[in-house]
Enzyme design. Sequence first.
Site, PDB file in Angstrom:
ATOM      1  CD  GLU A  82      -2.927  -0.764   0.009  1.00 51.95           C
ATOM      2  OE1 GLU A  82      -3.089   0.622  -0.528  1.00 51.95           O
ATOM      3  OE2 GLU A  82      -3.691  -1.498  -0.429  1.00 51.95           O
ATOM      4  CD  GLU A 113       4.983 -20.407  12.450  1.00 52.53           C
ATOM      5  OE1 GLU A 113       4.964 -20.606  13.822  1.00 52.53           O
ATOM      6  OE2 GLU A 113       3.916 -20.016  11.829  1.00 52.53           O
TER       7      GLU A 113
END
Length: 294
Positions: A82, A113
């Site tokens: 964004e 992870e």
Amino acid sequence: MLENLSTEKRNNNTMKMDEMSVLEILETMNQEDRLVPKAIETELANIEKAVQKAIRSFKAGGRLIYIGAGTSGRLGILDAVECVPTFGVSSEQVVGIIAGGTEAIKTAIEGVEDNPELGMEDLKAISLKADDTIVGIAASGRTPYVIGALQYAKQIGAETIAISCNKGAEVSGYADTAIEIETGAEVLTGSTRLKAGTAQKLVLNMISTAAMIGIGKVYGNLMVDVQATNAKLIERSKRIIMDAAQVDYETAQRYYSEADGHVKTAIVMSLLDCTKEQAVEKLEIAGGFVRKAL
């Protein structure tokens, strides 16, 4: 170790959530969500430190890099993406990295992870430099992938920031600045996409927005470096010129056209009644800050 994490505890207010009406569930979630801004408030001093690090990186030609796994990684990518249209920066200036790569944005990839080496390798892949600022995001505060990334960043000499949602988080020990937002037990036990995710998104909003203001991407409260990539944003650009220069639509449209669609240039042209070339020169001397150019 999970039993010691506040994000993993059961919420006393939702022990019988499966017996609640839909409205009761929504009211309870709303009440819990109200706790998030208060939790963030206690960490504003550390968030300020993070912003200052990002500003220094930008001014040195470095990058702001978010890295995380699962929801945390996706939130980092969302904020990074964004920044491009909002502040007119390249996709290389604010970067989001998720454990497992782009496939992990829409599909959960098991095990990635838990590997600290992957965090290191992902930063090597983008040629991490000492001028960069790394933000490791981990709701639990113990994600090995993020810890590995922060360890490597420290070796390189980059600025390091950790965002977690538990006090005394393990990941904090690997960062120059630790932001620990204790959002507490989730409405749905262990579902850190809820309050923890909301807290992380709010903090990322703060870091990127305040850092962009710090390098001249905002005039007043207007996004004067917006990239007009569609019809809506072209019209927003003209509205920004109208508001900043206090001119009518037709005048704003004329300056926008004469400035080749560069909002900052159009604003300076209008307010100083100067040519495009003069406006560009003034902005360059002012380091891109409209107010300084004026």
